[in-house]
Write an enzyme that holds these catalytic residues in place. Sequence first.
Site, PDB file in Angstrom:
ATOM      1  N   GLN A  68      19.603  -4.775  25.710  1.00  0.00           N
ATOM      2  CA  GLN A  68      19.555  -6.235  25.869  1.00  0.00           C
ATOM      3  C   GLN A  68      19.248  -6.581  27.323  1.00  0.00           C
ATOM      4  O   GLN A  68      19.075  -7.741  27.661  1.00  0.00           O
ATOM      5  CB  GLN A  68      20.910  -6.848  25.494  1.00  0.00           C
ATOM      6  N   ASN A  69      19.197  -5.550  28.167  1.00  0.00           N
ATOM      7  CA  ASN A  69      19.065  -5.808  29.607  1.00  0.00           C
ATOM      8  C   ASN A  69      17.613  -6.014  30.002  1.00  0.00           C
ATOM      9  O   ASN A  69      16.705  -5.414  29.437  1.00  0.00           O
ATOM     10  CB  ASN A  69      19.685  -4.660  30.411  1.00  0.00           C
TER      11      ASN A  69
ATOM     12  N   ASP B 249      16.660  -5.558  33.257  1.00  0.00           N
ATOM     13  CA  ASP B 249      16.539  -4.995  34.611  1.00  0.00           C
ATOM     14  C   ASP B 249      15.672  -3.733  34.703  1.00  0.00           C
ATOM     15  O   ASP B 249      15.361  -3.272  35.798  1.00  0.00           O
ATOM     16  CB  ASP B 249      17.937  -4.707  35.197  1.00  0.00           C
TER      17      ASP B 249
ATOM     18  N   HIS C  47      15.506  -8.269  24.871  1.00  0.00           N
ATOM     19  CA  HIS C  47      15.507  -9.581  25.530  1.00  0.00           C
ATOM     20  C   HIS C  47      14.461  -9.673  26.640  1.00  0.00           C
ATOM     21  O   HIS C  47      14.588 -10.488  27.549  1.00  0.00           O
ATOM     22  CB  HIS C  47      16.919  -9.906  26.068  1.00  0.00           C
TER      23      HIS C  47
ATOM     24  N   CYS D 285       3.486 -17.459  30.219  1.00  0.00           N
ATOM     25  CA  CYS D 285       3.314 -18.906  30.218  1.00  0.00           C
ATOM     26  C   CYS D 285       4.431 -19.548  29.388  1.00  0.00           C
ATOM     27  O   CYS D 285       4.834 -19.006  28.350  1.00  0.00           O
ATOM     28  CB  CYS D 285       1.943 -19.269  29.635  1.00  0.00           C
TER      29      CYS D 285
ATOM     30  N   CYS E 151      -0.295 -20.717  24.465  1.00  0.00           N
ATOM     31  CA  CYS E 151      -1.300 -20.368  25.478  1.00  0.00           C
ATOM     32  C   CYS E 151      -1.770 -18.919  25.286  1.00  0.00           C
ATOM     33  O   CYS E 151      -1.003 -18.055  24.857  1.00  0.00           O
ATOM     34  CB  CYS E 151      -0.696 -20.546  26.869  1.00  0.00           C
TER      35      CYS E 151
ATOM     36  N   GLY F 102      28.643  -1.162  26.835  1.00  0.00           N
ATOM     37  CA  GLY F 102      28.714  -2.266  27.793  1.00  0.00           C
ATOM     38  C   GLY F 102      28.155  -3.580  27.290  1.00  0.00           C
ATOM     39  O   GLY F 102      27.492  -4.277  28.046  1.00  0.00           O
TER      40      GLY F 102
ATOM     41  N   SER G 198      29.334  -7.254  25.173  1.00  0.00           N
ATOM     42  CA  SER G 198      30.446  -8.019  24.600  1.00  0.00           C
ATOM     43  C   SER G 198      30.254  -8.200  23.099  1.00  0.00           C
ATOM     44  O   SER G 198      31.186  -8.599  22.405  1.00  0.00           O
ATOM     45  CB  SER G 198      30.570  -9.383  25.285  1.00  0.00           C
TER      46      SER G 198
ATOM     47  N   GLU H  82      36.909  -2.936  27.490  1.00  0.00           N
ATOM     48  CA  GLU H  82      37.909  -3.515  26.583  1.00  0.00           C
ATOM     49  C   GLU H  82      37.355  -3.520  25.166  1.00  0.00           C
ATOM     50  O   GLU H  82      36.161  -3.306  24.967  1.00  0.00           O
ATOM     51  CB  GLU H  82      38.226  -4.950  27.028  1.00  0.00           C
TER      52      GLU H  82
HETATM   53  C1  BJW Z   1      31.575  -2.608  30.854  1.00  0.00           C
HETATM   54  C2  BJW Z   1      31.536  -2.260  32.202  1.00  0.00           C
HETATM   55  C3  BJW Z   1      31.517  -0.876  32.488  1.00  0.00           C
HETATM   56  C4  BJW Z   1      31.565  -4.397  32.084  1.00  0.00           C
HETATM   57  N1  BJW Z   1      31.530   0.030  31.483  1.00  0.00           N
HETATM   58  N2  BJW Z   1      31.595  -1.693  29.874  1.00  0.00           N
HETATM   59  C5  BJW Z   1      24.463 -21.599  17.852  1.00  0.00           C
HETATM   60  C6  BJW Z   1      23.493 -22.330  18.571  1.00  0.00           C
HETATM   61  C7  BJW Z   1      22.336 -21.723  19.059  1.00  0.00           C
HETATM   62  C8  BJW Z   1      22.108 -20.374  18.835  1.00  0.00           C
HETATM   63  C9  BJW Z   1      23.059 -19.669  18.128  1.00  0.00           C
HETATM   64  C10 BJW Z   1      24.203 -20.264  17.634  1.00  0.00           C
HETATM   65  N3  BJW Z   1      24.928 -19.315  16.985  1.00  0.00           N
HETATM   66  C11 BJW Z   1      24.261 -18.167  17.071  1.00  0.00           C
HETATM   67  C12 BJW Z   1      23.123 -18.351  17.760  1.00  0.00           C
HETATM   68  C13 BJW Z   1      22.118 -17.331  18.068  1.00  0.00           C
HETATM   69  C14 BJW Z   1      22.221 -16.903  19.517  1.00  0.00           C
HETATM   70  C15 BJW Z   1      23.593 -16.269  19.722  1.00  0.00           C
HETATM   71  O1  BJW Z   1      23.828 -15.141  19.348  1.00  0.00           O
HETATM   72  N4  BJW Z   1      24.513 -17.009  20.319  1.00  0.00           N
HETATM   73  C16 BJW Z   1      25.897 -16.569  20.458  1.00  0.00           C
HETATM   74  C17 BJW Z   1      26.263 -16.433  21.943  1.00  0.00           C
HETATM   75  C18 BJW Z   1      26.762 -17.571  19.747  1.00  0.00           C
HETATM   76  N5  BJW Z   1      21.161 -15.981  19.708  1.00  0.00           N
HETATM   77  C19 BJW Z   1      19.983 -16.397  20.134  1.00  0.00           C
HETATM   78  O2  BJW Z   1      19.767 -17.545  20.473  1.00  0.00           O
HETATM   79  C20 BJW Z   1      18.889 -15.378  20.109  1.00  0.00           C
HETATM   80  N6  BJW Z   1      17.808 -15.902  19.372  1.00  0.00           N
HETATM   81  C21 BJW Z   1      17.926 -16.196  18.087  1.00  0.00           C
HETATM   82  O3  BJW Z   1      18.917 -15.934  17.442  1.00  0.00           O
HETATM   83  O4  BJW Z   1      16.834 -16.836  17.563  1.00  0.00           O
HETATM   84  C22 BJW Z   1      17.021 -17.464  16.282  1.00  0.00           C
HETATM   85  C23 BJW Z   1      17.657 -18.840  16.499  1.00  0.00           C
HETATM   86  C24 BJW Z   1      16.904 -19.842  17.054  1.00  0.00           C
HETATM   87  C25 BJW Z   1      17.484 -21.107  17.252  1.00  0.00           C
HETATM   88  C26 BJW Z   1      18.828 -21.342  16.918  1.00  0.00           C
HETATM   89  C27 BJW Z   1      19.582 -20.294  16.404  1.00  0.00           C
HETATM   90  C28 BJW Z   1      18.992 -19.040  16.196  1.00  0.00           C
HETATM   91  C29 BJW Z   1      18.398 -15.076  21.514  1.00  0.00           C
HETATM   92  C30 BJW Z   1      19.447 -14.467  22.349  1.00  0.00           C
HETATM   93  C31 BJW Z   1      18.919 -14.285  23.769  1.00  0.00           C
HETATM   94  C32 BJW Z   1      20.016 -13.911  24.743  1.00  0.00           C
HETATM   95  N7  BJW Z   1      19.532 -14.124  26.060  1.00  0.00           N
HETATM   96  C33 BJW Z   1      20.356 -13.687  27.176  1.00  0.00           C
HETATM   97  C34 BJW Z   1      19.641 -14.037  28.488  1.00  0.00           C
HETATM   98  C35 BJW Z   1      18.462 -13.093  28.721  1.00  0.00           C
HETATM   99  C36 BJW Z   1      17.708 -13.474  29.945  1.00  0.00           C
HETATM  100  C37 BJW Z   1      18.518 -13.365  31.222  1.00  0.00           C
HETATM  101  O5  BJW Z   1      19.162 -12.326  31.487  1.00  0.00           O
HETATM  102  O6  BJW Z   1      18.510 -14.316  31.963  1.00  0.00           O
HETATM  103  O7  BJW Z   1      20.571 -12.276  27.081  1.00  0.00           O
HETATM  104  S1  BJW Z   1      21.997 -14.375  27.150  1.00  0.00           S
HETATM  105  C38 BJW Z   1      22.800 -12.906  27.726  1.00  0.00           C
HETATM  106  O8  BJW Z   1      23.656 -12.393  26.681  1.00  0.00           O
HETATM  107  C39 BJW Z   1      21.677 -11.867  27.917  1.00  0.00           C
HETATM  108  C40 BJW Z   1      22.322 -10.619  27.395  1.00  0.00           C
HETATM  109  O9  BJW Z   1      21.335  -9.685  27.039  1.00  0.00           O
HETATM  110  C41 BJW Z   1      23.131 -11.134  26.224  1.00  0.00           C
HETATM  111  C42 BJW Z   1      24.273 -10.227  25.814  1.00  0.00           C
HETATM  112  O10 BJW Z   1      25.191 -10.091  26.858  1.00  0.00           O
HETATM  113  P1  BJW Z   1      25.854  -8.663  27.140  1.00  0.00           P
HETATM  114  O11 BJW Z   1      24.806  -7.711  27.534  1.00  0.00           O
HETATM  115  O12 BJW Z   1      26.688  -8.284  25.989  1.00  0.00           O
HETATM  116  O13 BJW Z   1      26.715  -8.981  28.450  1.00  0.00           O
HETATM  117  P2  BJW Z   1      28.182  -9.603  28.577  1.00  0.00           P
HETATM  118  O14 BJW Z   1      28.343 -10.071  29.954  1.00  0.00           O
HETATM  119  O15 BJW Z   1      28.428 -10.580  27.496  1.00  0.00           O
HETATM  120  O16 BJW Z   1      29.155  -8.358  28.284  1.00  0.00           O
HETATM  121  C43 BJW Z   1      29.254  -7.270  29.189  1.00  0.00           C
HETATM  122  C44 BJW Z   1      30.223  -6.265  28.594  1.00  0.00           C
HETATM  123  O17 BJW Z   1      30.235  -5.131  29.415  1.00  0.00           O
HETATM  124  C45 BJW Z   1      31.672  -6.783  28.516  1.00  0.00           C
HETATM  125  O18 BJW Z   1      32.178  -6.519  27.218  1.00  0.00           O
HETATM  126  C46 BJW Z   1      32.419  -5.938  29.550  1.00  0.00           C
HETATM  127  O19 BJW Z   1      33.755  -5.651  29.178  1.00  0.00           O
HETATM  128  C47 BJW Z   1      31.570  -4.695  29.576  1.00  0.00           C
HETATM  129  N8  BJW Z   1      31.591  -3.928  30.831  1.00  0.00           N
HETATM  130  N9  BJW Z   1      31.541  -3.356  32.983  1.00  0.00           N
HETATM  131  C48 BJW Z   1      31.588  -0.377  30.258  1.00  0.00           C
HETATM  132  N10 BJW Z   1      31.491  -0.405  33.823  1.00  0.00           N
END
Ligand code: BJW
Length: 268
Positions: A114-115, A117, A132, A140, A145, A204, A206, A232
């Site tokens: 999902q990263n 980087d 992602h 664009c 486009c 890693g 959530s 966790e």
């Molecule tokens: C360690 C550690 C160590 C720390 N060792 N562990 C209601 C309204 C609108 C949308 C939705 C809705 N309900 C559901 C949706 C769908 C939505 C969604 O899932 N939302 C939920 C949050 C509710 N999903 C989407 O919108 C996706 N598209 C989609 O579904 O299209 C269809 C649709 C369209 C329209 C409406 C609804 C559906 C797209 C998702 C895109 C996510 N984008 C981001 C940003 C990317 C760009 C950027 O980086 O700027 O992606 S958001 C952010 O979250 C990023 C990440 O990839 C993603 C996941 O986060 P991640 O990687 O899990 O990080 P954290 O911080 O959450 O967790 C870190 C973990 O690491 C923690 O658990 C720590 O404990 C652990 N950790 N150090 C081991 N050393």
Amino acid sequence: MSVWGTDDLHYYSSTKKINLDDFTLTRDTKITVLSGAGISAESGVPTFRGEDGIWKDAEKMRLATPTGFATHPDKGWDFYNLRRMNMAGAEPNNAHKVLAELERQGYDVVVITQNIDRLHHVAGSKRVIELHGTIWEIKCGNPGCSLEPFENKDVPIKGIPLFCDICGTHLRPNVVFFEEMLDPVNVQNAEIRTRETDLFLVVGTSGVVYPAAGFAQLASASGAVVIEFNLENTPLSFFCDKSVLGQCGMLIPPTLNKLSRGEFVYEC
Ligand code: BJW
């Protein structure tokens, strides 16, 4: 098979727990890794959620939506420029490196990340699905486009906000914002791989963002051994045969060594 799979990915339930003593990791084992921000935390890249997470600032979270970025492309680029600076200075840590080394030693590894980087690539992983997108490409803001996404590694990008030469719309990072569709080819490839995988590592994340989180559930329902590495427990822990709690850079190498009965060795 559904391309999106979100309907069936969301609601799998798991009661199975596979005894890891009955499992041996070999070069025939199909290994799939779902990684999230936590895998890059030990490289100094901030996570999204939690105390020090980027999304603590609600404005930044709004900028990571199509409307938020389009309304304020200048603020959006400031936000992504800061993150480019941070990520450009980051080095892969032992968690990225051990997965790359596993692949290098001939194990069958695919990383679904999902990263944005690209640290898996820098570590040497070859088979990576970027669910992602990546911060190192620009596209664009107009989905209609004809401009193809292109690589840009400038740090920082100057002259922001940038506009498209073809249609005049703002340019933006080639990442998947909330409410945006993921690349269907990536989702389909991730889904096919997950369904056929033997060992699924959830590292890693959530586990709250879909469709990504659904792959851990799909792996469990498809009979894979599922192991989570996180600081966790998460909503995905329920679907895992084991949750290994602590820093993933410390814990993945000995776990792989143990699962392979000592065959796979990675020196930290
Ligand atoms: C360690 C550690 C160590 C720390 N060792 N562990 C209601 C309204 C609108 C949308 C939705 C809705 N309900 C559901 C949706 C769908 C939505 C969604 O899932 N939302 C939920 C949050 C509710 N999903 C989407 O919108 C996706 N598209 C989609 O579904 O299209 C269809 C649709 C369209 C329209 C409406 C609804 C559906 C797209 C998702 C895109 C996510 N984008 C981001 C940003 C990317 C760009 C950027 O980086 O700027 O992606 S958001 C952010 O979250 C990023 C990440 O990839 C993603 C996941 O986060 P991640 O990687 O899990 O990080 P954290 O911080 O959450 O967790 C870190 C973990 O690491 C923690 O658990 C720590 O404990 C652990 N950790 N150090 C081991 N050393």
